[in-house]
Motif scaffolding. Structure first.
Motif, PDB file in Angstrom:
ATOM      1  N   VAL A 138       4.662  27.658 -13.141  1.00 57.20           N
ATOM      2  CA  VAL A 138       3.579  28.419 -14.055  1.00 57.20           C
ATOM      3  C   VAL A 138       2.835  29.290 -13.017  1.00 57.20           C
ATOM      4  O   VAL A 138       2.458  30.321 -13.355  1.00 57.20           O
ATOM      5  CB  VAL A 138       2.914  27.522 -14.862  1.00 57.20           C
ATOM      6  N   GLY A 139       2.488  28.692 -11.996  1.00 53.49           N
ATOM      7  CA  GLY A 139       1.367  29.210 -11.270  1.00 53.49           C
ATOM      8  C   GLY A 139       2.085  30.619 -10.499  1.00 53.49           C
ATOM      9  O   GLY A 139       1.482  31.535 -10.527  1.00 53.49           O
ATOM     10  N   ASP A 140       3.250  30.215  -9.967  1.00 49.44           N
ATOM     11  CA  ASP A 140       3.997  31.549  -9.314  1.00 49.44           C
ATOM     12  C   ASP A 140       3.956  32.747 -10.556  1.00 49.44           C
ATOM     13  O   ASP A 140       4.090  33.970  -9.966  1.00 49.44           O
ATOM     14  CB  ASP A 140       5.149  31.189  -8.799  1.00 49.44           C
ATOM     15  N   ALA A 141       4.466  32.197 -11.739  1.00 50.76           N
ATOM     16  CA  ALA A 141       4.738  33.465 -12.746  1.00 50.76           C
ATOM     17  C   ALA A 141       3.402  34.127 -13.102  1.00 50.76           C
ATOM     18  O   ALA A 141       3.331  35.398 -13.088  1.00 50.76           O
ATOM     19  CB  ALA A 141       5.256  32.720 -14.093  1.00 50.76           C
ATOM     20  N   LEU A 142       2.223  33.367 -12.946  1.00 51.45           N
ATOM     21  CA  LEU A 142       1.024  33.987 -13.346  1.00 51.45           C
ATOM     22  C   LEU A 142       0.242  34.737 -12.222  1.00 51.45           C
ATOM     23  O   LEU A 142      -0.610  35.642 -12.398  1.00 51.45           O
ATOM     24  CB  LEU A 142       0.067  33.058 -14.066  1.00 51.45           C
ATOM     25  N   SER A 143       0.172  34.076 -10.836  1.00 50.54           N
ATOM     26  CA  SER A 143      -0.257  34.799 -10.011  1.00 50.54           C
ATOM     27  C   SER A 143       0.682  34.515  -8.673  1.00 50.54           C
ATOM     28  O   SER A 143       0.831  33.408  -8.444  1.00 50.54           O
ATOM     29  CB  SER A 143      -1.468  34.286  -9.641  1.00 50.54           C
ATOM     30  N   ALA A 193      -3.597  29.252 -11.262  1.00 50.93           N
ATOM     31  CA  ALA A 193      -3.355  30.746 -11.052  1.00 50.93           C
ATOM     32  C   ALA A 193      -4.843  31.172 -11.554  1.00 50.93           C
ATOM     33  O   ALA A 193      -5.183  32.184 -11.176  1.00 50.93           O
ATOM     34  CB  ALA A 193      -2.219  31.115 -12.410  1.00 50.93           C
ATOM     35  N   GLY A 194      -5.359  31.031 -12.585  1.00 47.51           N
ATOM     36  CA  GLY A 194      -6.633  31.241 -12.873  1.00 47.51           C
ATOM     37  C   GLY A 194      -7.781  31.138 -11.942  1.00 47.51           C
ATOM     38  O   GLY A 194      -8.406  31.849 -11.641  1.00 47.51           O
ATOM     39  N   ARG A 242      -6.892  33.716  -9.105  1.00 43.61           N
ATOM     40  CA  ARG A 242      -7.154  35.353  -9.426  1.00 43.61           C
ATOM     41  C   ARG A 242      -8.762  35.252  -9.527  1.00 43.61           C
ATOM     42  O   ARG A 242      -9.339  36.237  -8.784  1.00 43.61           O
ATOM     43  CB  ARG A 242      -6.743  35.571 -10.672  1.00 43.61           C
ATOM     44  N   SER A 283       3.959  22.936 -12.339  1.00 34.58           N
ATOM     45  CA  SER A 283       2.671  23.709 -12.024  1.00 34.58           C
ATOM     46  C   SER A 283       2.887  24.874 -10.984  1.00 34.58           C
ATOM     47  O   SER A 283       2.339  25.993 -11.144  1.00 34.58           O
ATOM     48  CB  SER A 283       1.878  22.742 -11.045  1.00 34.58           C
ATOM     49  N   LEU A 293      -1.713  26.546 -14.858  1.00 37.16           N
ATOM     50  CA  LEU A 293      -2.492  27.619 -15.714  1.00 37.16           C
ATOM     51  C   LEU A 293      -3.805  27.558 -14.717  1.00 37.16           C
ATOM     52  O   LEU A 293      -4.428  28.515 -14.191  1.00 37.16           O
ATOM     53  CB  LEU A 293      -2.793  27.391 -16.883  1.00 37.16           C
ATOM     54  N   LYS A 333      13.072  40.943 -13.805  1.00 40.42           N
ATOM     55  CA  LYS A 333      12.653  39.502 -13.934  1.00 40.42           C
ATOM     56  C   LYS A 333      13.729  38.448 -14.442  1.00 40.42           C
ATOM     57  O   LYS A 333      13.906  37.344 -13.870  1.00 40.42           O
ATOM     58  CB  LYS A 333      11.379  39.385 -15.019  1.00 40.42           C
TER      59      LYS A 333
END
Lengths: 715, 715
Positions: free
Chosen positions: B516-521, B295-296, B299, B513, B292, A6
């Protein structure tokens, strides 16, 4: 382990962003410095700011005058013309005029000569606009040094000099080249981008976008220009970075350049009046005229450049620059629309006439209305019959148009930085303003014509026609005719005007301009220069519609000697060295055996030469040593007489791209254009028949189009 | 002859322009009709225009009120709420409220149920947003009927119903699908486009651009959306046509829709104040929050859709729609920010407060200044402490935000047309406005903080913070988090705001955005739904970084039965029929002989079936007739016993794309992504080893990423 991965991915991604950030900042800074220098040099021809000689006229007189009219002002106490400095008087006496004229000519000559000398001695690649070459480089061809530090430095220095000498050229095209140089320089700081040509090209695409972004202050237009006109491969993931790069550059430019306005754009205009439906006819006409101009320009300029190349003229680049400068400045001083630099003229031409406009261009016989007690009321967009000033201005516009049309043909392609955007826009704006005033007078003279009677009320001396909009449309049409840009041009003009409603006139004019231009000369100026210089550029936009097959194009052609190949086992070092010496091919196919002719792989010339040198350095290898391109290589010497075998498996590309001899050329062209390889091997049922290189494809296309392939290519 | 060729070229070029013109006009017309219908249906829930029932509230009360506040107005004589019509009084009595509430719920339930019934019975493909499917179709996969006339009709009818029922969905995504349907329908009128899948896809790309163009009134943003998000192959020559198509559509929409303003765009805003440097912190924060949320949402929504698919819930689509509608409308009526349709709410949220704003959102305790004789002066951008109205509004905003966050997860993916743009923008705008008011109050409460003291003077009750801009930035961040659009999103928002200076906040928020989005989903909502539905879509944007070789991916895998192949000579009709029956492969490689295994060509399953049927219809052909895939085929019967030979040379593709078994998968993926073929043959030194299909590649990528390839694919 996944955490380390990562981190590596993060570093990878960051370096990509960092490199475009740096490029954007560098391009913005370069553009800012060039802008300031250019403004200073331009006004230096007219005079000097007495207290602060490093200021240009506008900054010198900053607080002293209204900024409405830039062409007619020549008066503030600090700013002195050359005649005043040399003891003359302020005013327009004949002797003062002569002194100013002479100073103008001498200074312009100095600038352009200096530029030509610098280019010739320090960086020959700094000449021209650079866009054709950047296009070619982005298509995969390597021109060593073209994007180097010296080119960057010399082009940055000579561009302001060239513009300052009042030649019919711009610094906007060169800015694209300069930004690409920045891109190349910074790419080499990051191994990921410096060592991988494909990655470097992605960075260069972003840099080209930044170049247009700072040239006109249009970040979105810059990205689309890079996408439509310059770049060859534009993967979507680089779109976002290009945009970031272009925006960074625009912001840095704005903070570097102290004269900038709140708007980014070079000519920011907001028109008060909407356009009317019947105006689409003159807009389309402007498009046709732009197309005619563009096609004529492309043909004339290519003819002249070919003549320059093939005649003795090409041997005296400095003299050529001096002669053209002399002609240009001698003829341009008397006319205010050619005396001032082209971008100021364009800015003047695209403006609306307001109630406080006092230039010749707005000298209408306006009906003033009495409003209350003795207060005269001037309408917001005054119009009426032609005033004397406007009559003069019309003559000057027409002469300036003719002069610029002709001189630009001889200017573009000289051995100094020569951009083509601004001259084309200027020609178009001159043409457009003339047409606009014509339409306005037509409406004024025949107010009752049913075509415009309902939409257009000539009440209160207020016009419904905006000649400035015609200048804008004309500028788009002329630039479209010359470069054949479409979407990016419309978006650039849209960003300049800032009104979505003017997209329709711009688009109409651009469409007509492209159609007429394409019908009369098949290619834009950049593609023309690419062909003229013989760069191996495979046009992606044109469809390949012929029905030839790979077998028709591959070499060896019938009757030619067979293809130079390597056999995987048994060739000696000597054989290979002879093979390399006997030709200049880029690489050699490797066959399993001469009998079967089955293709096993491909070896690049460069790799083979390195491998042979390494082999020579090993003491046990002689000229008779057999070579093995196979995975397994016999180790023992006894089997093979007196020489040690040399294993060359590592340099073989085991999966060269190969097509069948029945493959249509359409597919082959697609493979070249999309996969970016340099050669395609041709097989029949697994047997090697021949090879097709990119140059073979270009030669074939030229033949199919009835041109002599050998004449135009690879000079 | 050359003249005829020119005519043909002209006709060719014209048909290309004609088809996009027609598509643009059709898309614009559809969008216009849908717009009008939607507005009417939305306000029908509230009441009826008594004289002219076919008018919506805005048109009914056109001349009767100022248009400043749209949320609070419910009063003009002609417009009557349901309570009034049923005998109640104008006002806010409890019984009237109950009647209006009930009418609202009943009518919304009717709309959504009707939509669900229509979709289920007439055009099941009309559900969802359609963008994932359009993406898949443009990547080369064929879904029969997905872009058909019925889908077009039903989606056009049910989209307004779905929006009218106040569900948390939009009609903008469906408009892309509707425009693509128009594209498909018109493409079939032109043989050049209807019969060639690749050409048809070019037309569909242009249609998708037109769809976004009319959805938001942003032609340039539409083209970039099509380029970045939807299209797979986007040759530059189609860029211009897409632009033309998008612009035509936008213009037709404007002339169809009588309620349109002079501006194209959906939410046109011009802010009076520039943003300040310290505001980049809250803008970046909004970006993080958007990421956030995105991504939320992705998912949660994918989890819910998978649950719907695998449980009994999927069997009752109409019931599901009814239940979700009931919950939505019951909860949304009491809150004005959920009662009104989402696009009106967004429009309200992004506006600046002006001196004449009287909504709750602008209820500040403004310091009024006395200006001359008793004239009170209200500042241009009034601000101050929170008024009571604003306090109420803040609660309502927060509740609306939470409600929309949750309900959208359950709404997107139901079996009615569900667009995702508007709900995402609404969530973001609610979030942004709350943050904006927070920042404004922070600056108001601590005016002396060094961060903003110099830039921001709270003089004359004038604020330096524009909460409307925060709403705009928040909307961009939320939409970016959900869809992972970047450039096109920024350009769309730029076209909506019309100010280049706001690009920086928008870009910053979008970047954060996306990160963060890519990191979380790892994927956007469209790619998520593509994977959920198991469409064979090969993501182009992600780099393939693994080092596997073609030999690792090809079938047959070790231990599997050998590949089904055809031998060029000697197979009987019976053999071929058995071969076709025994499997469902797309085609079969043709070998020279079973011994040599040398590849000679490839035969498509479809062509082979047709050829076999034709052969059957000839009386002299029996099941034992030998077949010849070679150029020359023995003619005489005597040599071959009792059967006539059948010649099948014509159906062989003599140049199938083949790679060596040592080819890195990176190259193979590139070939699939760029050349758009369905399979690649794998050879070793000319001998056929195996075959790789697009599905094999997708399965391989899934394996490498640690996912179960069989679970997610090909339902």
């Amino acid at each position: 382990k996944t955490f380390l991965q990562k981190i590596r991915i993060l570093h990878d991604a960051c370096s990509g962003w960092l490199v475009v950030l740096l490029i954007g900042m560098a391009a913005g800074t370069c553009a800012g410095i060039i802008d300031i220098a250019t403004k200073w040099l331009i006004t230096l021809k007219m005079g000097v700011c007495t207290n602060k000689f490093w200021l240009d006229q506008e900054s010198c007189c900053w607080l002293h005058e209204d900024q409405n009219s830039k062409i007619d002002n020549d008066s503030c106490a600090e700013w002195r013309s050359w005649a005043e400095i040399l003891g003359g008087h302020r005013g327009h006496g004949a002797s003062d005029y002569a002194v100013n004229y002479t100073a103008y000519v001498i200074i312009a000559m100095m600038f352009s000569t200096l530029a030509a000398v610098l280019v010739k001695n320090f960086a020959p690649y700094a000449c021209g606009s650079g866009i054709p070459e950047v296009k070619t480089i982005l298509s995969g061809f390597i021109i060593r040094g073209y994007l180097g530090k010296w080119t960057l430095l010399i082009k940055s220095v000579t561009s302001p000099l060239a513009v300052g000498s009042n030649l019919s050229l711009g610094k906007e095209g060169p800015l694209v080249h300069i930004a690409s140089c920045c891109g190349n320089v910074f790419a080499h700081l990051f191994p990921k981008y410096g060592q991988n040509e494909a990655k470097k090209r992605e960075v260069l695409s972003a840099a080209a976008a930044a170049g247009v972004s700072v040239a006109f202050g249009v970040p979105i237009g810059g990205v689309l220009f890079s996408l439509e006109e310059v770049s060859y491969y534009f993967p979507m993931k680089t779109l976002w970075r290009s945009f970031f790069c272009a925006l960074t550059a625009a912001f840095v430019l704005r903070s570097v350049n102290p004269y900038g306005t709140a708007h980014f754009a070079m000519f920011y205009v907001t028109y008060n009046r909407p356009w009317l439906l019947f105006e689409l006819v003159p807009f389309a006409l402007l498009g046709v005229m732009g197309g005619l101009y563009g096609a004529g320009f492309v043909r004339a300029n290519l003819f002249w450049c070919r003549f320059r190349k093939n005649s003795k003229l090409g041997k005296f680049p400095i003299l050529e620059v001096m002669v053209i400068t002399l002609i240009t400045v001698l003829l341009s001083y008397p006319n205010p629309f050619t005396r001032m630099d082209a971008s100021t003229v364009i800015n003047e031409l695209v403006q609306e006439c307001g109630p406080t406009s006092h230039t010749n261009l707005c000298d209408y016989n306006v009906t003033r209305h009495y409003h209350g007690l003795n207060t005269t009321f001037v309408p917001a967009s005054p119009s009426g019959g032609l005033g004397d000033g406007l009559k003069t201005a019309l003559w000057q516009l027409a002469l300036a148009f003719l002069f610029k049309c002709i001189i630009t043909v001889f200017t573009f392609g000289m051995k100094i930085p020569t951009g083509l955007f601004i001259p084309s826009l200027a020609v178009g704006a001159l043409m457009g303003r003339i047409v606009g005033i014509g339409v306005e007078q037509l409406v004024y003279t025949f107010p009752d014509n049913p075509m415009w009677k309902t939409d257009c009320q000539f009440s209160n001396g207020q016009s419904c026609i905006t000649p400035g909009l015609y200048a804008m449309v004309g500028a788009a049409a002329a630039l479209g005719g010359v470069t054949r840009m479409t979407v990016s041009l419309v978006v650039v003009m849209y960003e300049l005007t800032g009104g979505l409603q003017y997209i329709v006139p711009l688009m109409l004019a651009t469409m007509f301009s492209k159609w007429v231009g394409d019908a009369l000369s098949g290619e834009g100026i950049y593609d023309g220069h690419i062909r003229l210089n013989g760069y191996p550029y495979l046009e992606q936009k044109r469809e390949f519609t012929h029905t030839t097959l790979a077998a028709d194009v591959m070499r060896p052609r019938p009757g030619e000697p067979p293809l130079k190949v390597i056999v995987q086992e048994g060739m000696t070092i000597y054989d290979l060295e002879e093979l390399v010496k006997s030709n200049t091919l880029n690489g050699f196919p490797v066959l399993i055996s001469n009998d079967s002719q089955r293709l096993m792989g491909f070896v690049c010339r460069k790799d083979l030469i390195v491998a042979l040198e390494n082999a020579h350095n090993r003491p046990e290898v002689t000229e008779d040593s057999p070579t093995y391109f196979t995975l397994h290589c016999p180790a023992s010497v006894s089997e093979l007489g007196n020489s040690n075998p040399v294993r060359l498996f590592n340099i073989v590309d085991l999966s060269p791209i190969a097509v069948s001899d029945h493959a249509p050329m359409e597919t082959v062209v697609e493979i070249f254009a999309k996969l970016g390889n340099r050669q395609v091997l041709v097989t029949h049922n697994g047997k090697l028949l021949g090879i097709i290189t990119k140059k073979d494809v270009l030669r074939h296309i030229a033949e199919l189009e009835g041109e002599d392939p050998e004449k135009i290519m690879f000079d």
